[in-house]
Design an enzyme around this catalytic site. Structure first.
Site, PDB file in Angstrom:
ATOM      1  CD  GLU A 179      -5.169   2.596 -15.127  1.00 43.56           C
ATOM      2  OE1 GLU A 179      -4.337   1.744 -14.808  1.00 43.56           O
ATOM      3  OE2 GLU A 179      -4.939   3.478 -15.986  1.00 43.56           O
ATOM      4  CE  LYS A 213       0.127  -6.558 -18.586  1.00 42.46           C
ATOM      5  NZ  LYS A 213      -1.087  -6.652 -17.777  1.00 42.46           N
ATOM      6  N   GLY A 222      -0.673  -3.316 -14.934  1.00 40.59           N
ATOM      7  CA  GLY A 222       0.292  -2.215 -14.997  1.00 40.59           C
ATOM      8  C   GLY A 222       0.467  -1.522 -13.659  1.00 40.59           C
ATOM      9  NE  ARG A 223      -5.559  -0.661 -11.757  1.00 44.04           N
ATOM     10  CZ  ARG A 223      -6.010  -1.085 -12.931  1.00 44.04           C
ATOM     11  NH1 ARG A 223      -5.359  -0.772 -14.039  1.00 44.04           N
ATOM     12  NH2 ARG A 223      -7.110  -1.808 -13.024  1.00 44.04           N
ATOM     13  CG  HIS A 273       1.383  26.183   5.362  1.00 42.02           C
ATOM     14  ND1 HIS A 273       1.182  27.216   6.254  1.00 42.02           N
ATOM     15  CD2 HIS A 273       2.033  25.213   6.030  1.00 42.02           C
ATOM     16  CE1 HIS A 273       1.732  26.884   7.415  1.00 42.02           C
ATOM     17  NE2 HIS A 273       2.254  25.675   7.315  1.00 42.02           N
TER      18      HIS A 273
HETATM   19  O1  F6P Z   1      -3.515   3.654 -20.365  1.00 43.75           O
HETATM   20  C1  F6P Z   1      -3.536   3.019 -19.117  1.00 43.75           C
HETATM   21  C2  F6P Z   1      -2.432   2.031 -18.991  1.00 43.75           C
HETATM   22  O2  F6P Z   1      -2.742   0.886 -19.701  1.00 43.75           O
HETATM   23  C3  F6P Z   1      -2.126   1.713 -17.537  1.00 43.75           C
HETATM   24  O3  F6P Z   1      -2.973   0.776 -17.008  1.00 43.75           O
HETATM   25  C4  F6P Z   1      -0.708   1.299 -17.626  1.00 43.75           C
HETATM   26  O4  F6P Z   1      -0.087   1.305 -16.377  1.00 43.75           O
HETATM   27  C5  F6P Z   1      -0.171   2.336 -18.575  1.00 43.75           C
HETATM   28  O5  F6P Z   1      -1.210   2.534 -19.503  1.00 43.75           O
HETATM   29  C6  F6P Z   1       1.092   1.981 -19.289  1.00 43.75           C
HETATM   30  O6  F6P Z   1       0.954   0.831 -20.060  1.00 43.75           O
HETATM   31  P1  F6P Z   1       2.207   0.074 -20.623  1.00 43.75           P
HETATM   32  O7  F6P Z   1       3.023  -0.374 -19.445  1.00 43.75           O
HETATM   33  O8  F6P Z   1       1.672  -1.080 -21.414  1.00 43.75           O
HETATM   34  O9  F6P Z   1       2.991   1.021 -21.475  1.00 43.75           O
END
Ligand code: F6P
Length: 521
Positions: free
Chosen positions: A351, A208, A265-266, A382
């Protein structure tokens, strides 16, 4: 929008009283004995997902109080603010609009369409970008010269597409192989590169921000490997998926697919970050994935709270975390293709809701995100199910099972389903006739999610369900579920330590780090 913190509502005190009166000793077995309609009352259909909540420590009175809590905290207004595009991510002053990525284009003939009309322009941009990305995906699918697709990204730029590509393995185009490199540990990239040829590989650099050190390091090494192994056409073999197109261009990648800062991001698998999935399952499959999620968005947005599945699940999470004091939730997907689903949910929940201050920055006097953990069933049975059945701590379990498999191996699926049902049953019923080491207390709660099949549509709906349930608990807890300041400190310190690993300078460091550095330098 007026958000009231959960502990400042009348319902919070009433829930505490209800917990002391009946909640603490609530027994699911007695509840079933007293109410033959319990399964009907505590199960429901939501788009593409059936949910049985009846094995949980909950009754109608408690659920009514939890719904009152939701109302008093302003959950519905908060949800509507998200769908209105308000900047509900207050610490970053950003809107939260991942749901817009799965909203169909506006139909001028339907004025009452879900999306707010003032977003029409943004929605057009979403669809223009989606069309370009899907056209590229189809181009790669048709290109027999490209056999290996390597996604380089971490966190949300890895977990979503990786989880989904694995989950939808049965729909993946034969002849294309997908690799996911996230860790800065060179072993991971090295192990993938060993299998590749530059001329048949497409690298997708997914970030991102296009600043994340792990991804930048891996991308740089992949580019060096490509060039040193005779690769020439970067425009054909590298694409970037990012909101920071300028940085991707500066890195030397001209093929880019963008998205927007209002996609966390998530929550980004629905955006250009989903390109590996689009290549794997095709444009039509990706559209079905978006459509499944959109159906769940509409369910969350419009269904009364009492029959709103993300709301019921999120409130149950609050009940367990803050009243029963359960600190974790185990996720048990009874489908081997969902192997990265627990890891995906870890980031989504922990997160988003692993926060110790409310949205105004004041310290919270109650717990927030539980620990999320798990493995596909029956493997977990298991390994750690011993603890789930007989340990001193109670961890609610969330099963996911699929009615129809996509293989025809005789007997396997019935055995798999039997195991899932039996585990849920054993957790609830226990076994009291043996005593001692063989005693099972039972009354251990679980939720059972059931999909007709694991398809792009149902996976989209399942993931959107999880996103919205995390929204619900975060909203009730009064926190900002959409920032992640807690990951920043470690990043800063790693930079400092990296320099010290080279220089050997330990000035001002704590004793433990000095000791460990001495062993490493
Ligand atoms: O460090 C956490 C974070 O910012 C997440 O929220 C995100 O998904 C990940 O790092 C990757 O970030 P980027 O897509 O900007 O590389």
């Amino acid at each position: 929008m007026n958000r009231i913190r959960c502990d400042r509502t009348p319902a919070w005190g009433q829930l505490q009283a209800a917990f002391e009166a009946t909640g603490r000793t609530f027994d699911v077995r007695s509840a079933f004995a007293a109410d033959p309609e319990r399964f009907e009352a505590f199960s429901q259909c939501a788009p593409h997902v059936f949910a049985d909540l009846s094995k949980n420590r909950i009754d109608a009175a408690t659920e009514a109080l939890l719904l009152a809590l939701a109302q008093q905290t302003g959950l519905a207004d908060h949800r509507d603010a998200m769908f209105a595009g308000d900047a509900i991510n207050t610490t970053e002053e950003r809107a939260v609009m991942h749901w817009l990525l799965r909203t169909p284009p506006l139909d001028p003939a339907m004025p009452a369409q879900s999306v707010h009309r003032h977003m029409a322009e943004t929605l057009n941009e979403v669809h223009t970008t989606l069309d370009a990305m899907l056209a590229f995906a189809e181009q790669v699918r048709a290109d027999d010269g490209i056999t290996d697709i390597v996604n380089i990204g971490i966190g949300g730029s890895d977990l979503g597409p990786q989880m989904a590509v694995l989950a939808l393995d049965a729909f993946v185009l034969p002849g294309k192989h997908f690799h996911f490199v996230s860790n800065v540990d060179g072993h991971e990239l090295n192990a993938v590169l060993k299998k590749l040829k530059p001329e048949s590989t497409l690298f997708l650099v997914a970030s991102k921000t296009f600043t994340t050190i792990e991804t930048m390091t891996n991308a740089q090494s992949a580019k060096s490997w490509f060039e040193s192994h005779g690769g020439t056409d970067i425009a054909r073999h590298f694409a970037a998926l990012t909101t920071n197109v300028a940085a991707a261009n500066a890195f030397g990648i001209s093929t880019t697919f963008g998205f927007w800062d209002w996609v966390g991001g998530r929550y980004s698998v629905w955006s250009a970050i989903g390109l590996p999935l689009a290549i794997a399952i095709g444009a039509q499959g990706f559209k079905e994935f978006l459509a499944g999620a959109h159906a769940m968005d509409e369910h969350f947005r419009t269904t009364p709270l009492a029959r709103n599945l993300p709301v019921r699940l999120g409130l149950l999470d609050v009940w367990y975390r803050n009243f029963h004091g359960f600190t974790s939730r185990s996720v048990a997907p009874y489908h081997s293709a969902l192997k990265r689903y627990p890891a995906y949910l870890q980031q989504l929940e922990m997160e988003s809701n692993g926060k110790r201050v409310d949205a105004a920055g004041a310290a919270l006097p109650y717990g927030t995100a539980p620990v999320i953990w798990g493995e596909p069933g029956t493997n977990g049975q298991h390994a750690y199910f011993q603890m789930l059945h007989q340990g001193t701590d109670v961890a609610p379990v969330e099963f996911v099972a699929v009615k129809t498999p996509r293989h025809d191996l005789h007997g396997h699926h019935a055995l798999l389903l039997a195991n899932a049902l039996a585990q849920a049953q054993a957790l609830m019923l226990g076994k009291a006739d043996a005593g001692g080491h063989k005693h099972f207390t039972g009354n251990r709660p679980s939720t059972f999610l059931l999909l007709d099949e694991l398809s792009p549509t149902s996976l989209g709906a399942l993931i959107a369900l999880q996103e919205h349930r995390v929204f619900v608990s975060g909203s009730v807890w009064g926190i900002n579920s959409f920032d992640q300041w807690g990951v920043e400190l470690g990043k800063v310190l790693a930079k400092d330590i990296e320099a010290r690993l080279a220089s050997g300078d330990v000035t001002g460091l704590d004793g433990s780090t000095v000791g460990l550095l001495a062993l490493l330098t």
